[in-house]
Design a protein around this motif. Structure first.
Motif, mmCIF file in Angstrom:
data_model
loop_
_atom_site.group_PDB
_atom_site.id
_atom_site.type_symbol
_atom_site.label_atom_id
_atom_site.label_comp_id
_atom_site.label_asym_id
_atom_site.label_seq_id
_atom_site.Cartn_x
_atom_site.Cartn_y
_atom_site.Cartn_z
ATOM 1 N N SER A 1 0.790 -1.224 0.000
ATOM 2 C CA SER A 1 0.000 0.000 0.000
ATOM 3 C C SER A 1 0.828 1.282 0.000
ATOM 4 C CB SER A 1 -0.938 0.004 1.215
ATOM 5 O OG SER A 1 -0.181 -0.050 2.413
ATOM 6 N N SER B 1 1.748 6.469 -1.877
ATOM 7 C CA SER B 1 0.797 5.872 -0.933
ATOM 8 C C SER B 1 -0.578 5.918 -1.586
ATOM 9 C CB SER B 1 0.787 6.647 0.385
ATOM 10 O OG SER B 1 0.193 7.925 0.202
ATOM 11 N N SER B 2 -1.604 5.528 -0.851
ATOM 12 C CA SER B 2 -2.957 5.531 -1.423
ATOM 13 C C SER B 2 -3.454 6.943 -1.691
ATOM 14 C CB SER B 2 -3.925 4.803 -0.499
ATOM 15 O OG SER B 2 -3.978 5.467 0.753
#
Length: 172
Positions: free
Chosen positions: A41, A116-117
């Motif tokens: 993630s 990252s997300s």
């Protein structure tokens, strides 16, 4: 790993500030295999490299839509004589305008990617310029150093590194 001895970069004991480097001659590359489970993630990547050409890959994460023709992972190339850069390492999709006009064709530099997300950014020598908050994290598949994201590479996508890599640091 590199199964073909002729395609292996050379270890140069004292090159950049007296420290060792992996020297890529424009035909070399290394595969790290699929280590994507370590970066499900988020990922941060730092590369210290000396660039000797205007077309190259430093680090690619090959995966489905991110593989050549479905999205490009090379970091710099000359398109019709114009310096360009398509970035999508650790990114779901690609972006063209990252570090617009500043992706180097020579010299020693520190490249960084943070993904990252909710954020993706690329930095060059500590200065940002990537697209913040654009796109989501994608771990990729086969990780490659100094070589194209497709195999065998087409002549258009054969962007092997001609230069040195002194250090690669990658972490979740």
């Amino acid at each position: 790993s590199q199964a073909d001895g002729a395609g292996m970069p050379a270890l140069v004991a004292s090159a950049l500030n007296g420290e060792p480097v992996m020297r890529f001659d424009g035909n070399d590359g290394l595969s790290l295999g699929n280590i994507s489970a370590a970066f499900p993630s988020a990922a941060s990547l730092f590369i210290v490299a000396t660039i000797n050409d205007d077309q190259y890959n430093l680090f690619t994460t090959v995966s489905g839509a991110d593989a050549h023709s479905g999205g490009d992972t090379w970091w710099r190339f000359a398109y019709s004589g114009t310096p360009s850069a398509y970035m999508s390492v650790f990114r779901n999709g690609r972006t063209y305008a990252v570090l617009a006009g500043r992706v180097p064709s020579s010299g020693s530099h520190v490249f960084a990617v943070e993904s990252s997300s909710s954020k993706w950014e690329m930095l060059l020598d500590g200065t940002g310029g990537g697209d913040n908050n654009y796109g989501s994290h994608r771990a990729g598949d086969e990780y490659r150093i100094g070589m194209p994201d497709n195999n065998p590479p087409s002549s258009e996508a054969a962007k092997f590194l001609n230069g040195d890599i002194a250090e690669i640091i990658i972490f979740n």
